[in-house]
Design a protein around this motif. Structure first.
Motif, PDB file in Angstrom:
ATOM      1  N   PHE A 158       4.346  10.347   9.911  1.00  0.00           N
ATOM      2  CA  PHE A 158       5.711   9.897   9.638  1.00  0.00           C
ATOM      3  C   PHE A 158       5.631   8.611   8.831  1.00  0.00           C
ATOM      4  N   ASP A 159       6.684   8.330   8.092  1.00  0.00           N
ATOM      5  CA  ASP A 159       6.731   7.125   7.260  1.00  0.00           C
ATOM      6  C   ASP A 159       7.369   5.980   8.030  1.00  0.00           C
ATOM      7  N   GLU A 160       6.832   4.810   7.822  1.00  0.00           N
ATOM      8  CA  GLU A 160       7.321   3.601   8.498  1.00  0.00           C
ATOM      9  C   GLU A 160       7.425   2.482   7.467  1.00  0.00           C
ATOM     10  N   THR A 161       8.479   1.711   7.540  1.00  0.00           N
ATOM     11  CA  THR A 161       8.675   0.580   6.623  1.00  0.00           C
ATOM     12  C   THR A 161       8.503  -0.717   7.390  1.00  0.00           C
ATOM     13  N   ASP A 162       7.612  -1.593   6.902  1.00  0.00           N
ATOM     14  CA  ASP A 162       7.359  -2.844   7.618  1.00  0.00           C
ATOM     15  C   ASP A 162       8.413  -3.894   7.270  1.00  0.00           C
ATOM     16  N   ALA A 163       8.254  -5.104   7.819  1.00  0.00           N
ATOM     17  CA  ALA A 163       9.238  -6.169   7.637  1.00  0.00           C
ATOM     18  C   ALA A 163       9.356  -6.606   6.183  1.00  0.00           C
ATOM     19  N   MET A 164       8.329  -6.344   5.382  1.00  0.00           N
ATOM     20  CA  MET A 164       8.343  -6.717   3.967  1.00  0.00           C
ATOM     21  C   MET A 164       8.915  -5.607   3.096  1.00  0.00           C
ATOM     22  N   GLY A 165       9.330  -4.515   3.713  1.00  0.00           N
ATOM     23  CA  GLY A 165       9.906  -3.416   2.948  1.00  0.00           C
ATOM     24  C   GLY A 165       8.886  -2.461   2.378  1.00  0.00           C
ATOM     25  N   VAL A 166       7.626  -2.594   2.818  1.00  0.00           N
ATOM     26  CA  VAL A 166       6.563  -1.715   2.328  1.00  0.00           C
ATOM     27  C   VAL A 166       6.505  -0.463   3.199  1.00  0.00           C
TER      28      VAL A 166
ATOM     29  N   THR B 212     -13.825  11.125  -1.796  1.00  0.00           N
ATOM     30  CA  THR B 212     -14.872  11.933  -2.413  1.00  0.00           C
ATOM     31  C   THR B 212     -14.923  13.345  -1.833  1.00  0.00           C
ATOM     32  N   GLY B 213     -14.075  13.613  -0.826  1.00  0.00           N
ATOM     33  CA  GLY B 213     -14.093  14.912  -0.183  1.00  0.00           C
ATOM     34  C   GLY B 213     -14.985  14.970   1.036  1.00  0.00           C
ATOM     35  N   LYS B 214     -15.673  13.870   1.336  1.00  0.00           N
ATOM     36  CA  LYS B 214     -16.556  13.822   2.507  1.00  0.00           C
ATOM     37  C   LYS B 214     -15.724  13.646   3.768  1.00  0.00           C
ATOM     38  N   ARG B 215     -16.026  14.420   4.790  1.00  0.00           N
ATOM     39  CA  ARG B 215     -15.299  14.315   6.046  1.00  0.00           C
ATOM     40  C   ARG B 215     -15.752  13.087   6.826  1.00  0.00           C
ATOM     41  N   MET B 216     -14.762  12.335   7.309  1.00  0.00           N
ATOM     42  CA  MET B 216     -15.019  11.137   8.089  1.00  0.00           C
ATOM     43  C   MET B 216     -14.106  11.136   9.301  1.00  0.00           C
ATOM     44  N   ILE B 217     -14.510  10.403  10.331  1.00  0.00           N
ATOM     45  CA  ILE B 217     -13.669  10.220  11.507  1.00  0.00           C
ATOM     46  C   ILE B 217     -13.365   8.734  11.656  1.00  0.00           C
ATOM     47  N   THR B 218     -12.086   8.385  11.583  1.00  0.00           N
ATOM     48  CA  THR B 218     -11.651   7.009  11.807  1.00  0.00           C
ATOM     49  C   THR B 218     -11.601   6.756  13.305  1.00  0.00           C
ATOM     50  N   LEU B 219     -12.265   5.687  13.755  1.00  0.00           N
ATOM     51  CA  LEU B 219     -12.410   5.418  15.179  1.00  0.00           C
ATOM     52  C   LEU B 219     -11.668   4.177  15.660  1.00  0.00           C
ATOM     53  N   GLN B 220     -11.123   3.409  14.735  1.00  0.00           N
ATOM     54  CA  GLN B 220     -10.412   2.188  15.101  1.00  0.00           C
ATOM     55  C   GLN B 220      -9.055   2.175  14.392  1.00  0.00           C
ATOM     56  N   PRO B 221      -8.023   1.609  15.016  1.00  0.00           N
ATOM     57  CA  PRO B 221      -6.718   1.530  14.345  1.00  0.00           C
ATOM     58  C   PRO B 221      -6.797   0.637  13.122  1.00  0.00           C
ATOM     59  N   ASP B 222      -6.089   1.042  12.061  1.00  0.00           N
ATOM     60  CA  ASP B 222      -6.117   0.270  10.816  1.00  0.00           C
ATOM     61  C   ASP B 222      -4.716  -0.032  10.301  1.00  0.00           C
ATOM     62  N   GLY B 223      -3.724   0.017  11.181  1.00  0.00           N
ATOM     63  CA  GLY B 223      -2.352  -0.217  10.760  1.00  0.00           C
ATOM     64  C   GLY B 223      -1.628   1.054  10.388  1.00  0.00           C
ATOM     65  N   GLN B 224      -2.377   2.138  10.163  1.00  0.00           N
ATOM     66  CA  GLN B 224      -1.763   3.424   9.836  1.00  0.00           C
ATOM     67  C   GLN B 224      -2.257   4.549  10.749  1.00  0.00           C
ATOM     68  N   THR B 225      -3.377   4.328  11.405  1.00  0.00           N
ATOM     69  CA  THR B 225      -4.030   5.391  12.159  1.00  0.00           C
ATOM     70  C   THR B 225      -4.034   5.109  13.651  1.00  0.00           C
ATOM     71  N   TYR B 226      -3.594   6.092  14.429  1.00  0.00           N
ATOM     72  CA  TYR B 226      -3.684   6.007  15.887  1.00  0.00           C
ATOM     73  C   TYR B 226      -5.118   6.332  16.271  1.00  0.00           C
ATOM     74  N   ALA B 227      -5.830   5.349  16.816  1.00  0.00           N
ATOM     75  CA  ALA B 227      -7.240   5.543  17.140  1.00  0.00           C
ATOM     76  C   ALA B 227      -7.694   4.447  18.092  1.00  0.00           C
TER      77      ALA B 227
END
Length: 242
Positions: free
Chosen positions: A147-155, A187-202
């Motif tokens: 889902f899309d979310e807009t921060d306090a700066m309008g981004v 690059t098409g390489k599969r990765m698993i994000t393991l820590q939250p980065d402001g966009q990812t639930y992890a």
């Protein structure tokens, strides 16, 4: 209440929850766990496991899904407990697929839909608690939703998360040691994000890794080893004259 020395805490019985879009390798990542595996398939995706070594598949019948609310707890207790020593890891694929089924079954017996949602949230919590009590490594997959979310700066930014009702997701995922998002990088390489980065639930409470390759999820290795081709010198490349 159990009281014991910290030295007696069992380690290695970790719980992993990996979500992603279809075809990103959620299910196939489980094959990298070394040991005897039980794959409980909840979305008819067992074909992916064809050829896996040391793997037993449990495929519920269509009639089992008609009462998934009672069937899954029974499967993880009465059915599994006598067989538990035969396996080194329990895999559930895919936890998102049964959310609507469980909710529909609960709503049939509730006049207030809010009560139905609360009961399903508690149900997911009990499922996670049951998995924790198995004292075996557990690997669970789920679909991704955005889902899309807009921060306090309008981004505006896109948020990636597990496809479960928010409260059910928190109740279920809260007991897992690792929650990660599997995806393909630029690059098409599969990765698993393991820590939250402001966009990812992890989350990752096992180590400091922020991401990893699917094949390294269970072994704790870093994302990828950097390989630099050695420079050649004129001396090294000169062919000896005979």
């Amino acid at each position: 209440m159990k009281v014991y020395n910290a030295a007696d805490i069992e380690v290695g019985n970790n719980m992993y929850l990996i979500y992603g879009d279809g075809g990103t390798g959620k299910t196939s990542t489980a094959q990298y766990f070394e040991g005897k595996k039980l794959l409980i398939t909840l979305d008819q995706s067992q074909d992916v496991a064809k050829g896996w070594a040391n793997t037993v598949v449990s495929e519920p019948e269509p009639s089992d899904f008609n009462d998934i609310y009672n069937f899954l707890p029974w499967l993880l207790t009465d059915w599994l407990q006598p067989k538990l020593n035969q396996f080194d890891m329990i895999i559930i694929d895919n936890i998102s697929n049964i959310q609507a089924m469980a909710l529909e079954q609960v709503m049939a017996n509730k006049k207030d839909n809010r009560q139905a949602y609360q009961e399903v949230q508690q149900w997911y919590r009990r499922i996670a608690e049951t998995l924790r009590q198995l004292r075996k490594p557990v690997y669970v997959t789920g679909w991704e939703t955005t889902f899309d979310e807009t921060d306090a700066m309008g981004v505006k930014k896109t948020i990636y998360t597990l496809d479960l009702n928010t409260k059910a997701r928190n109740a279920f995922a809260g007991l897992f040691d690792v929650v990660g998002r599997i995806h393909a990088d630029e690059t098409g390489k599969r990765m698993i994000t393991l820590q939250p980065d402001g966009q990812t639930y992890a989350k990752n409470r096992l180590n400091a890794r922020r991401e990893c390759l699917p094949e390294n999820l269970f072994n704790g290795r870093e994302e990828v080893e950097t390989f630099t081709e050695p420079k050649t010198t004129q001396t090294e490349t000169k062919v000896e004259e005979k």
